[in-house]
Design an enzyme around this catalytic site. Sequence first.
Site: not given
Length: 354
Positions: A219, A247, A250, A270-271, A273
């Site tokens: 992200t 899909r 976050d 960022t990760g 989600g």
Amino acid sequence: MKRISSLLAITLAAFTSFSSSVWADEKPFSIAIHGGAGTITKAKLTPEQQQAYRDKLTEAVNAGYKVLETGGDSVVAIQAAIRVLENSPLFNAGVGAVYTYDGMHEMDASIMDGKTMNAGAVSGVKHIKNPIELANAVMNSSPHVMLSGAGAEEFALTQGFTLVPANHFDTESRYKQLQDAKAKLKQAESEIGSKSPDYQASNTPPRLDYLDLDYKFGTVGAVALDKSGNLAAGTSTGGMTAKRFGRIGDSPVIGAGTYAENGVCAVSATGHGEYFIRYHVAGDICARVKYQNKSIIQAADEVINQRLITAGGTGGVIAIDQRGNIATPFNTEGMYRATRKNGEPADVMIWRDM
């Protein structure tokens, strides 16, 4: 006596004016950006690749800093920074967006203005060159907070946006990543099917949990504090490699991947989600600052390196408080990031120590 009083008044007025000018010039302002977190192994990045990432991160953080330095608004600054990252194939946003399972691109973005608490978000857009700009248009020109898919692009046309062809976002490296991901998914599906006779009968799609972390997130985002004390945050992403069924992670979810509130903090995440949504990561960090009087560094660290990682969530955030203090915690091997505060050069980092 009157002459002395007049001279004294003039001197005091001049001093007050000078002091106010100096104080105004010393008002804190700063910006932080990220280009995604994940398994960023030093051995896998050549010196040339490392430099390419550092150069682009520097360009992006400086683009936002320039806006702030000249007295510009934090919302404008974060868009300037994010556009640079969206236009680079190095990052999973805009032209570097990953592919869906069906070989398409579905991008998400959100933005939040800490001064007004207004926010805008888009999800699943396929023909918007810079999704962060459309998120900003939703924030400023729509009664809604989030628009998705074809509806978001229809709204974009009413706002004067020019749609770009889907192949504008194609990159060879991301396509290869999709092929690798589908091969791993097929293998996982085969293994599950052989272990569970009911798996194929249930018609359940293969779980993306079987993909490596690098397929799950990537992200870009920015947070900023301007000279007027206004905070803002924005996030943009191409989502998860090989994602299906529309899909949404976050990044476009206010409070999960993006949050900003004047006097408190601004966060971009960022990760993985799904975890950031469940644990309301961005909002949780700001709540700890607001209601528990914790520093931005302590609050961000607690959420990312304690609460989130205990739950199995991986990733990181960039966060900034009302004084311009910055936190960039992550629980993965690396996170592309850069920061810059008033009067200081840009600080660009990939791993924990550099």
